[in-house]
Write an enzyme that holds these catalytic residues in place. Sequence first.
Site, short mmCIF file in Angstrom:
data_model
loop_
_atom_site.label_atom_id
_atom_site.label_comp_id
_atom_site.label_asym_id
_atom_site.label_seq_id
_atom_site.Cartn_x
_atom_site.Cartn_y
_atom_site.Cartn_z
N TYR A 143 0.84 -1.20 0.00
CA TYR A 143 0.00 0.00 0.00
C TYR A 143 0.88 1.25 0.00
O TYR A 143 1.34 1.69 1.07
CB TYR A 143 -0.90 0.01 1.24
CG TYR A 143 -2.10 -0.92 1.19
CD1 TYR A 143 -2.23 -1.89 0.21
CD2 TYR A 143 -3.11 -0.82 2.14
CE1 TYR A 143 -3.33 -2.73 0.16
CE2 TYR A 143 -4.23 -1.65 2.10
CZ TYR A 143 -4.32 -2.61 1.10
OH TYR A 143 -5.42 -3.44 1.06
N LYS A 173 -1.25 -8.03 -2.42
CA LYS A 173 -2.60 -7.45 -2.35
C LYS A 173 -2.42 -5.98 -2.69
O LYS A 173 -1.75 -5.24 -1.97
CB LYS A 173 -3.12 -7.62 -0.93
CG LYS A 173 -4.52 -7.19 -0.67
CD LYS A 173 -4.90 -7.74 0.70
CE LYS A 173 -6.30 -7.49 1.15
NZ LYS A 173 -6.67 -6.11 1.25
P1 FBP Z 1 -11.63 -3.98 2.36
O1 FBP Z 1 -12.11 -4.85 1.23
O2 FBP Z 1 -12.68 -3.80 3.40
O3 FBP Z 1 -11.05 -2.69 1.82
O4 FBP Z 1 -10.46 -4.79 3.08
C1 FBP Z 1 -9.19 -4.90 2.51
C2 FBP Z 1 -8.15 -4.34 3.45
O5 FBP Z 1 -6.85 -4.43 2.90
C3 FBP Z 1 -8.14 -4.97 4.82
O6 FBP Z 1 -7.37 -6.13 4.88
C4 FBP Z 1 -7.59 -3.85 5.66
O7 FBP Z 1 -8.07 -3.88 6.96
C5 FBP Z 1 -8.12 -2.65 4.98
O8 FBP Z 1 -8.39 -2.97 3.66
C6 FBP Z 1 -7.13 -1.51 5.00
O9 FBP Z 1 -7.82 -0.39 4.55
P2 FBP Z 1 -7.15 1.02 4.37
O10 FBP Z 1 -6.88 1.15 2.91
O11 FBP Z 1 -8.21 1.98 4.80
O12 FBP Z 1 -5.93 1.05 5.22
#
Ligand code: FBP
Length: 259
Positions: A143, A173
Site C-alpha cells: 500500500y 494485495k
Molecule cells: P476492504 O475490502 O474492506 O477494503 O479490506 C481490505 C483491506 O486491505 C483490509 O485487509 C484492511 O483492513 C483494509 O483494507 C485496509 O484499509 P485502508 O486502505 O483503509 O488502510
Amino acid sequence: MTIKINKLLTNGKAIFLAYDQGMEHGPIDFNLKNCNPEYVLDIALEGHYNGIILQHGIAEKYYQDYYKDIPLIVKLNGQTNITKVEPISRQLCSVERAIKLGADAVGYTIYNGSEYEDEMMVEFSKIVDRAHDYGLPVIGWMYPRGKFVQSVSTEISAYAARIGAELGADILKLQYNGDFEGFKWVVKNAGRTKVVISGGSKTNPEDFLQKTHEIMNIGSIGLAVGRNIWKHNKPFSLTKAVQSIIFHGKSVEEAKKIL
Ligand code: FBP
C-alpha cells in the site's frame, strides 16, 4: 522448501475475505451483526471463500474446529486509525504463533513511501525467510502511503508490486486505481508473484461487479475483499455474483442476475 500455496487457490484463482478492519479502521466499519466475528466467519465458510484474513486474537477466540475448513490467513502486523502519524505497521504476531493458530498463510502490510518503509521491508523480509522455512505462503499488502506519496498512481503501484516480488512475497494485495491498461503493467511487475486486488470502501454492488470484471482482465487472480461483502445486506448473493466472474468468467450483466 515447497510453498503450500495451492490450498489458497481454486484453479489458480482466489477470493479471500478480509476481516482485520476492526483494528485498522475501528468499529466505525461495523454494525450489530458484522461486529460479531462468527457472522463473518459464517460468510467465509458457507460462501466457500479461499481464505479468511484475521488478526491473531480473533483467530484464537473464533477460528475453532467449526471453521477449520476455511483456510486461515493471519495478518502479522497492524496499525490503528487513532494516531494520525506517518504510517508504520509493526509486527504483532510471530510466524510460529500463526502456525499454532492454524494459519495456511501469513499477511503483512508495507506502506511504501512512508518514512518508515525500510523498517517494514526488513520485518517483512524476516517473515518471508521464516514462513518459507515452514512452506507457508506470505501475502504482502503493498500500500503506497505516507509523506512521499501524493496519490496511488499507476507508477507507484507498479513500483510497490515490484518491491513485493523482490522481497519474496507469494501473493501481493494491491489497490486498483481504475487505470485498466496501466494496471496490466503493474501486474507484470509482480512477475511470478500472484496479485489479488483489495476491495476498498463499500460501493454499490453493480460497481463492485464491474471492478471485479476489470481486475480479472488485468492479470490478477482475484480479490481480497472485506467491507463490500460483510457490510452488504445480502452477502451470499453478492459473493456468488463475484465468484461467477472470478471463477467462471461471467460478464458483469450475467453476474448482476445473481444479485
Ligand atoms: P476492504 O475490502 O474492506 O477494503 O479490506 C481490505 C483491506 O486491505 C483490509 O485487509 C484492511 O483492513 C483494509 O483494507 C485496509 O484499509 P485502508 O486502505 O483503509 O488502510
